[in-house]
Design a protein around this motif. Structure first.
Motif, PDB file in Angstrom:
ATOM      1  N   ILE A 197     -14.479  11.126  11.971  1.00 27.42           N
ATOM      2  CA  ILE A 197     -13.131  10.495  11.931  1.00 27.42           C
ATOM      3  C   ILE A 197     -12.983   9.358  10.984  1.00 27.42           C
ATOM      4  O   ILE A 197     -13.708   8.045  11.223  1.00 27.42           O
ATOM      5  N   ARG A 198     -12.042   9.082  10.144  1.00 32.22           N
ATOM      6  CA  ARG A 198     -12.087   7.966   9.232  1.00 32.22           C
ATOM      7  C   ARG A 198     -11.436   6.852  10.001  1.00 32.22           C
ATOM      8  O   ARG A 198     -10.564   6.950  10.880  1.00 32.22           O
ATOM      9  N   VAL A 199     -11.820   5.609   9.483  1.00 26.73           N
ATOM     10  CA  VAL A 199     -11.462   4.322  10.244  1.00 26.73           C
ATOM     11  C   VAL A 199     -11.280   3.584   9.086  1.00 26.73           C
ATOM     12  O   VAL A 199     -11.965   3.579   8.202  1.00 26.73           O
ATOM     13  N   GLN A 200     -10.425   2.461   9.408  1.00 29.35           N
ATOM     14  CA  GLN A 200     -10.298   1.022   8.349  1.00 29.35           C
ATOM     15  C   GLN A 200     -11.646   0.155   8.701  1.00 29.35           C
ATOM     16  O   GLN A 200     -12.433   0.535   9.649  1.00 29.35           O
ATOM     17  N   THR A 201     -11.839  -0.513   7.526  1.00 27.66           N
ATOM     18  CA  THR A 201     -12.957  -1.274   7.498  1.00 27.66           C
ATOM     19  C   THR A 201     -13.011  -2.332   8.676  1.00 27.66           C
ATOM     20  O   THR A 201     -12.163  -3.404   8.440  1.00 27.66           O
TER      21      THR A 201
ATOM     22  N   GLU B 263      -6.833   8.807  11.840  1.00 26.44           N
ATOM     23  CA  GLU B 263      -5.694   8.448  12.848  1.00 26.44           C
ATOM     24  C   GLU B 263      -4.842   7.404  12.315  1.00 26.44           C
ATOM     25  O   GLU B 263      -5.123   6.799  11.363  1.00 26.44           O
ATOM     26  N   ASN B 264      -3.444   7.772  12.456  1.00 31.97           N
ATOM     27  CA  ASN B 264      -2.541   6.694  11.972  1.00 31.97           C
ATOM     28  C   ASN B 264      -1.198   7.097  12.641  1.00 31.97           C
ATOM     29  O   ASN B 264      -1.258   7.938  13.550  1.00 31.97           O
ATOM     30  N   ASN B 265      -0.237   6.409  12.326  1.00 31.95           N
ATOM     31  CA  ASN B 265       1.141   6.495  12.910  1.00 31.95           C
ATOM     32  C   ASN B 265       1.814   7.574  12.212  1.00 31.95           C
ATOM     33  O   ASN B 265       1.392   8.009  11.031  1.00 31.95           O
TER      34      ASN B 265
ATOM     35  N   PRO C 107      -0.250  -4.077  14.808  1.00 30.27           N
ATOM     36  CA  PRO C 107       1.174  -4.561  13.971  1.00 30.27           C
ATOM     37  C   PRO C 107       0.435  -4.981  12.485  1.00 30.27           C
ATOM     38  O   PRO C 107      -0.527  -4.972  12.317  1.00 30.27           O
ATOM     39  N   GLU C 108       1.551  -5.472  11.700  1.00 28.59           N
ATOM     40  CA  GLU C 108       1.299  -5.831  10.318  1.00 28.59           C
ATOM     41  C   GLU C 108       1.774  -7.196   9.972  1.00 28.59           C
ATOM     42  O   GLU C 108       2.809  -7.735  10.995  1.00 28.59           O
ATOM     43  N   VAL C 109       1.369  -8.031   9.022  1.00 24.04           N
ATOM     44  CA  VAL C 109       1.807  -9.258   8.680  1.00 24.04           C
ATOM     45  C   VAL C 109       2.733  -8.921   7.346  1.00 24.04           C
ATOM     46  O   VAL C 109       2.099  -8.634   6.450  1.00 24.04           O
TER      47      VAL C 109
ATOM     48  N   ILE D 205       0.770  -1.176   0.019  1.00 26.70           N
ATOM     49  CA  ILE D 205      -0.023   0.021   0.011  1.00 26.70           C
ATOM     50  C   ILE D 205       0.977   1.354  -0.169  1.00 26.70           C
ATOM     51  O   ILE D 205       0.458   2.333  -0.401  1.00 26.70           O
ATOM     52  N   HIS D 206       2.053   1.027   0.431  1.00 27.15           N
ATOM     53  CA  HIS D 206       3.104   2.312   0.802  1.00 27.15           C
ATOM     54  C   HIS D 206       3.878   2.979  -0.415  1.00 27.15           C
ATOM     55  O   HIS D 206       3.961   2.120  -1.331  1.00 27.15           O
ATOM     56  N   VAL D 207       4.400   4.073  -0.192  1.00 32.08           N
ATOM     57  CA  VAL D 207       5.156   4.592  -1.227  1.00 32.08           C
ATOM     58  C   VAL D 207       6.701   3.687  -1.145  1.00 32.08           C
ATOM     59  O   VAL D 207       6.854   3.202   0.099  1.00 32.08           O
TER      60      VAL D 207
HETATM   61  C1  GTR Z   1      -1.045   2.131   7.673  1.00 31.85           C
HETATM   62  C2  GTR Z   1      -0.720   0.753   7.464  1.00 31.85           C
HETATM   63  C3  GTR Z   1      -1.657   0.348   6.092  1.00 31.85           C
HETATM   64  C4  GTR Z   1      -3.018   0.774   6.318  1.00 31.85           C
HETATM   65  C5  GTR Z   1      -3.241   2.290   6.822  1.00 31.85           C
HETATM   66  C6  GTR Z   1      -4.673   2.747   6.833  1.00 31.85           C
HETATM   67  O1  GTR Z   1      -0.442   2.634   8.911  1.00 31.85           O
HETATM   68  O2  GTR Z   1       0.495   0.508   7.248  1.00 31.85           O
HETATM   69  O3  GTR Z   1      -1.558  -0.898   5.941  1.00 31.85           O
HETATM   70  O4  GTR Z   1      -3.639  -0.145   7.267  1.00 31.85           O
HETATM   71  O5  GTR Z   1      -2.689   2.391   7.871  1.00 31.85           O
HETATM   72  O6  GTR Z   1      -5.079   3.225   7.888  1.00 31.85           O
HETATM   73  O7  GTR Z   1      -5.474   2.025   6.020  1.00 31.85           O
END
Ligand code: GTR
Length: 328
Positions: free
Chosen positions: A170-174, A210-212, A237-239, A35-37
């Motif tokens: 606030i936007r969230v993931q599904t 919200e995010n890191n 965390p991530e896999v 998903i990332h750059v």
């Molecule tokens: C990031 C994560 C992505 C995605 C994203 C999100 O931190 O690395 O995989 O989950 O957040 O909020 O959609």
């Protein structure tokens, strides 16, 4: 049937079946979703994984990672791996919340004490339980990547206490867990794919997300959400995963190569992660973002009881929560 016809039928059967049998010595092309750059720690971790696998299989397994979500957004990419059209990927665990119950436990707010605690949990029996749940839905977990702590960022409002969250979109993931977490804080959850957050912030369709630090910075969300409040409410965390369909066709030697390469790529990613968190924070501060430092997170944590009860309420999930708490 004449001999000629029988031979032709056999040739057609072999041509159709061969790609599925995937004999280990046959060269394979693997497509990786990301998903990332490209310069993101996870992207570099995936690239490293691919290089190591290619080297150690003498290019029999060729791996190419497609960065920037060019193969689709996260929820679609998970389905594609289950169908076998994406071969490896780095996913956040939240989009699995509605599919693999134990992923809820590591998404829970304020469940990890700090990063060393998270690493010990993921590299122990809880990580193994998660891997079993993911395997059941067609995803083979090879290693865990870091994703830091997630905090809120907003267009207009500084967040210091839960009262400041009242009514904010606030936007969230599904994920149902995320929806309930926002509601428990008095906010209005809006599920959206990651790739749509920038425009939604820009147009004001949402008040915040919200995010890191690294995602906030690399996706340029800071250009339209100028306030970052360090609630650090989740460390999900991530896999690093491969599709079960591919995995089942590998021999033991190949599986070991993949496992070792994944472990090495995770060590590399974790190291890059810590540096990138610092750098991303510096970049956004230099760009004029207001950082609201929250030191007492208890008022937020105190509102989370209903989320724990609903999303980690079964005896199995409660046992995992206890295990996490008992991990040194
Ligand atoms: C990031 C994560 C992505 C995605 C994203 C999100 O931190 O690395 O995989 O989950 O957040 O909020 O959609």
């Amino acid at each position: 049937m004449s001999l000629k016809r029988a031979l032709r039928a056999a040739a057609v059967a072999v041509a159709v079946l061969l790609p599925w049998m995937g004999s280990p010595s046959q060269a394979q092309e693997w497509r990786g979703w990301n998903i990332h750059v490209p310069d993101y720690p996870n992207s570099r971790g995936m690239d490293r994984f691919g290089e190591l696998v290619m080297q150690r299989t003498n290019n029999r397994i060729r791996m190419r990672t497609y960065h920037n979500a060019t193969l689709g957004q996260q929820d679609e990419a998970i389905q594609q791996m289950r169908l076998g059209t994406i071969d490896f990927a780095n996913y956040n665990l939240s989009p699995f919340n509605n599919l693999a119950p134990s992923t809820n436990v590591v998404t829970l707010p304020f469940i990890f004490r700090d990063v060393p605690h998270l690493h010990r949990v993921m590299d122990g029996p809880v990580g193994e339980a998660l891997a079993r749940d993911l395997e059941a839905i067609g995803i083979i977990a090879l290693a865990w990547y870091d994703a830091g702590a997630r905090s809120f960022y907003t267009r207009d409002r500084q967040i210091r206490t839960p009262e400041d969250m009242r009514g904010l979109k606030i936007r969230v993931q599904t994920s149902d867990l995320w929806i309930d977490m926002m509601r428990a804080l008095g906010a209005n959850p809006t599920p959206l794919p990651f790739g749509e957050v920038y425009t939604a912030l820009q147009s004001g369709v949402i008040d915040g997300a919200e995010n890191n630090w690294p995602s906030y910075e690399s996706q340029r969300h800071f250009e339209h959400a100028r306030i970052y409040s360090t609630t650090e409410h989740s460390n999900v965390p991530e896999v690093l995963a491969v599709s079960r369909q591919r995995w089942q066709r590998l021999n033991d030697q190949e599986r070991n190569i993949l496992r070792d390469a994944a472990r090495e790529s995770a060590a590399f990613q974790r190291q890059l992660w810590a540096e990138r968190e610092r750098r991303s924070r510096e970049i956004v501060v230099a760009a004029g973002v207001t950082v609201v430092d929250i030191t007492d997170r208890r008022p937020f944590a105190n509102l989370m009881e209903s989320v724990y009860a609903k999303h980690a309420g079964t005896p199995q999930l409660q046992a995992l929560v206890r295990r996490i708490r008992e991990t040194e």
